[in-house]
Design a protein around this motif. Sequence first.
Motif, mmCIF file in Angstrom:
data_model
loop_
_atom_site.group_PDB
_atom_site.id
_atom_site.type_symbol
_atom_site.label_atom_id
_atom_site.label_comp_id
_atom_site.label_asym_id
_atom_site.label_seq_id
_atom_site.Cartn_x
_atom_site.Cartn_y
_atom_site.Cartn_z
ATOM 1 N N LEU A 162 0.821 -1.212 0.000
ATOM 2 C CA LEU A 162 0.000 0.000 0.000
ATOM 3 C C LEU A 162 0.857 1.265 0.000
ATOM 4 C CD1 LEU A 162 -2.730 -1.302 2.386
ATOM 5 C CD2 LEU A 162 -3.140 -0.460 0.058
ATOM 6 N N LEU A 163 1.934 1.255 0.760
ATOM 7 C CA LEU A 163 2.824 2.411 0.762
ATOM 8 C C LEU A 163 3.513 2.574 -0.590
ATOM 9 C CD1 LEU A 163 4.270 2.173 4.368
ATOM 10 C CD2 LEU A 163 2.611 3.836 3.485
ATOM 11 N N ALA A 164 3.868 1.465 -1.221
ATOM 12 C CA ALA A 164 4.462 1.531 -2.565
ATOM 13 C C ALA A 164 3.445 2.065 -3.569
ATOM 14 C CB ALA A 164 4.962 0.152 -2.991
ATOM 15 N N ALA A 165 2.193 1.641 -3.459
ATOM 16 C CA ALA A 165 1.139 2.130 -4.364
ATOM 17 C C ALA A 165 0.910 3.629 -4.141
ATOM 18 C CB ALA A 165 -0.150 1.341 -4.155
ATOM 19 N N THR A 166 0.941 4.054 -2.888
ATOM 20 C CA THR A 166 0.788 5.477 -2.563
ATOM 21 C C THR A 166 1.904 6.287 -3.204
ATOM 22 O OG1 THR A 166 -0.273 4.916 -0.466
ATOM 23 C CG2 THR A 166 0.641 7.129 -0.658
ATOM 24 N N GLN A 167 3.142 5.830 -3.046
ATOM 25 C CA GLN A 167 4.274 6.545 -3.632
ATOM 26 C C GLN A 167 4.196 6.531 -5.154
ATOM 27 O OE1 GLN A 167 6.810 8.322 -1.832
ATOM 28 N NE2 GLN A 167 6.997 9.131 -3.911
ATOM 29 N N ALA A 168 3.747 5.427 -5.729
ATOM 30 C CA ALA A 168 3.615 5.328 -7.191
ATOM 31 C C ALA A 168 2.623 6.358 -7.729
ATOM 32 C CB ALA A 168 3.193 3.915 -7.592
ATOM 33 N N VAL A 169 1.527 6.582 -7.003
ATOM 34 C CA VAL A 169 0.555 7.600 -7.421
ATOM 35 C C VAL A 169 1.209 8.973 -7.405
ATOM 36 C CG1 VAL A 169 -1.583 8.798 -6.767
ATOM 37 C CG2 VAL A 169 -1.500 6.292 -6.737
ATOM 38 N N LEU A 170 1.909 9.292 -6.325
ATOM 39 C CA LEU A 170 2.574 10.598 -6.235
ATOM 40 C C LEU A 170 3.630 10.765 -7.318
ATOM 41 C CD1 LEU A 170 2.993 10.959 -2.361
ATOM 42 C CD2 LEU A 170 1.155 11.847 -3.820
ATOM 43 N N ASP A 171 4.403 9.715 -7.567
ATOM 44 C CA ASP A 171 5.427 9.782 -8.622
ATOM 45 C C ASP A 171 4.793 10.019 -9.991
ATOM 46 O OD1 ASP A 171 7.398 9.338 -6.715
ATOM 47 O OD2 ASP A 171 7.620 7.204 -7.191
ATOM 48 N N ALA A 172 3.685 9.343 -10.264
ATOM 49 C CA ALA A 172 2.992 9.518 -11.547
ATOM 50 C C ALA A 172 2.496 10.954 -11.688
ATOM 51 C CB ALA A 172 1.834 8.527 -11.668
ATOM 52 N N HIS A 182 -10.351 -3.388 1.157
ATOM 53 C CA HIS A 182 -10.267 -1.926 1.182
ATOM 54 C C HIS A 182 -9.179 -1.544 2.171
ATOM 55 C CE1 HIS A 182 -13.930 -0.893 -1.106
ATOM 56 N NE2 HIS A 182 -14.300 -2.100 -0.722
ATOM 57 N N ALA A 183 -8.529 -0.428 1.917
ATOM 58 C CA ALA A 183 -7.502 0.048 2.827
ATOM 59 C C ALA A 183 -7.447 1.566 2.771
ATOM 60 C CB ALA A 183 -6.144 -0.538 2.465
ATOM 61 N N ILE A 184 -7.076 2.135 3.895
ATOM 62 C CA ILE A 184 -6.914 3.577 4.011
ATOM 63 C C ILE A 184 -5.458 3.852 4.359
ATOM 64 C CG2 ILE A 184 -7.569 5.650 5.318
ATOM 65 C CD1 ILE A 184 -9.902 4.528 3.712
ATOM 66 N N VAL A 185 -4.868 4.788 3.624
ATOM 67 C CA VAL A 185 -3.541 5.297 3.966
ATOM 68 C C VAL A 185 -3.714 6.798 4.167
ATOM 69 C CG1 VAL A 185 -1.163 5.667 3.205
ATOM 70 C CG2 VAL A 185 -2.350 3.548 2.576
ATOM 71 N N ASP A 202 -8.735 -7.573 -8.505
ATOM 72 C CA ASP A 202 -7.937 -8.591 -9.215
ATOM 73 C C ASP A 202 -6.532 -8.714 -8.632
ATOM 74 O OD1 ASP A 202 -10.082 -9.132 -10.934
ATOM 75 O OD2 ASP A 202 -9.454 -7.572 -12.350
ATOM 76 N N GLY A 203 -6.456 -8.651 -7.297
ATOM 77 C CA GLY A 203 -5.178 -8.854 -6.620
ATOM 78 C C GLY A 203 -4.280 -7.632 -6.551
ATOM 79 N N ARG A 204 -4.713 -6.503 -7.112
ATOM 80 C CA ARG A 204 -3.888 -5.277 -7.105
ATOM 81 C C ARG A 204 -4.580 -4.203 -6.287
ATOM 82 N NH1 ARG A 204 -3.474 -2.753 -12.179
ATOM 83 N NH2 ARG A 204 -1.902 -1.484 -11.182
ATOM 84 N N TRP A 205 -3.802 -3.415 -5.559
ATOM 85 C CA TRP A 205 -4.345 -2.284 -4.822
ATOM 86 C C TRP A 205 -4.429 -1.086 -5.757
ATOM 87 C CZ3 TRP A 205 -6.715 -2.934 -0.432
ATOM 88 C CH2 TRP A 205 -6.349 -3.976 0.410
ATOM 89 N N LEU A 206 -5.667 -0.635 -6.019
ATOM 90 C CA LEU A 206 -5.898 0.526 -6.876
ATOM 91 C C LEU A 206 -6.514 1.644 -6.046
ATOM 92 C CD1 LEU A 206 -7.370 -1.216 -10.057
ATOM 93 C CD2 LEU A 206 -4.999 -0.556 -9.599
ATOM 94 N N LEU A 207 -6.158 2.861 -6.390
ATOM 95 C CA LEU A 207 -6.671 4.004 -5.652
ATOM 96 C C LEU A 207 -8.115 4.264 -6.056
ATOM 97 C CD1 LEU A 207 -5.955 6.148 -3.580
ATOM 98 C CD2 LEU A 207 -5.162 7.599 -5.454
ATOM 99 N N GLN A 208 -9.022 4.214 -5.078
ATOM 100 C CA GLN A 208 -10.457 4.373 -5.320
ATOM 101 C C GLN A 208 -10.903 5.814 -5.064
ATOM 102 O OE1 GLN A 208 -12.763 1.821 -6.355
ATOM 103 N NE2 GLN A 208 -13.848 3.723 -6.757
ATOM 104 N N THR A 209 -10.381 6.412 -4.010
ATOM 105 C CA THR A 209 -10.783 7.762 -3.615
ATOM 106 C C THR A 209 -9.603 8.413 -2.906
ATOM 107 O OG1 THR A 209 -12.965 6.846 -3.116
ATOM 108 C CG2 THR A 209 -12.545 9.075 -2.356
ATOM 109 N N SER A 210 -9.498 9.719 -3.050
ATOM 110 C CA SER A 210 -8.510 10.438 -2.247
ATOM 111 C C SER A 210 -9.075 11.794 -1.858
ATOM 112 C CB SER A 210 -7.175 10.593 -2.979
ATOM 113 O OG SER A 210 -7.327 11.373 -4.137
ATOM 114 N N GLN A 211 -8.596 12.289 -0.736
ATOM 115 C CA GLN A 211 -8.945 13.641 -0.292
ATOM 116 C C GLN A 211 -7.655 14.312 0.113
ATOM 117 O OE1 GLN A 211 -12.001 14.155 2.639
ATOM 118 N NE2 GLN A 211 -11.575 16.340 2.829
ATOM 119 N N VAL A 212 -7.433 15.479 -0.447
ATOM 120 C CA VAL A 212 -6.195 16.209 -0.246
ATOM 121 C C VAL A 212 -6.475 17.480 0.555
ATOM 122 C CG1 VAL A 212 -4.242 17.293 -1.415
ATOM 123 C CG2 VAL A 212 -5.385 15.334 -2.478
#
Length: 160
Positions: A33-43, A110-113, A142-152
């Motif tokens: 989840l932390l890697a997915a979070t960083q990947a979103v920011l990097d993108a 589901h997960a919250i970071v 399908d086995g992958r953590w995808l970002l569903q919602t975010s609030q900034v």
Amino acid sequence: MKPMPILLSVCLLACGSAPLRATDDRAATETQLLAATQAVLDAQVQFDQKALEALLAPGYLEISPLGDLDDRVEVIGFYAPEAKAKMLAGGMRPLSAKVDDARVRVFDDHAIVIALDTATLEVNDVTQQRSLRTLFHFRRIDGRWLLQTSQVTPLKPQSH
């Protein structure tokens, strides 16, 4: 040797290792989840629309730092080459973003970071850092953590 004590010992060993396995699984999930979070920011920093398409779940919604509600198509559109060119022409160049002070909560698929996102950017040739507190809601599809919602939420600049 009697079969009963052996069976009992095996059961006790198996039961004793279950919490350890659960802890390992939880740690692995948090790492993903932390890697997915960083990947979103990097993108976002790299204006990488293809990466965002792969990271954002169908039906993704974002509450922007201004309080606007943006859907998946709008968010990906914010990172179009034209948008990057306009930002650069305005004297702003994103350099990096880093996840800090993260809290992770996992609920089945589901997960919250909740994390501190510190962006480093260059504004009119001056390097600056801006911090946001962001809630990332991931969903396992399908086995992958995808970002569903975010609030900034932007943080007030600290006075020195």
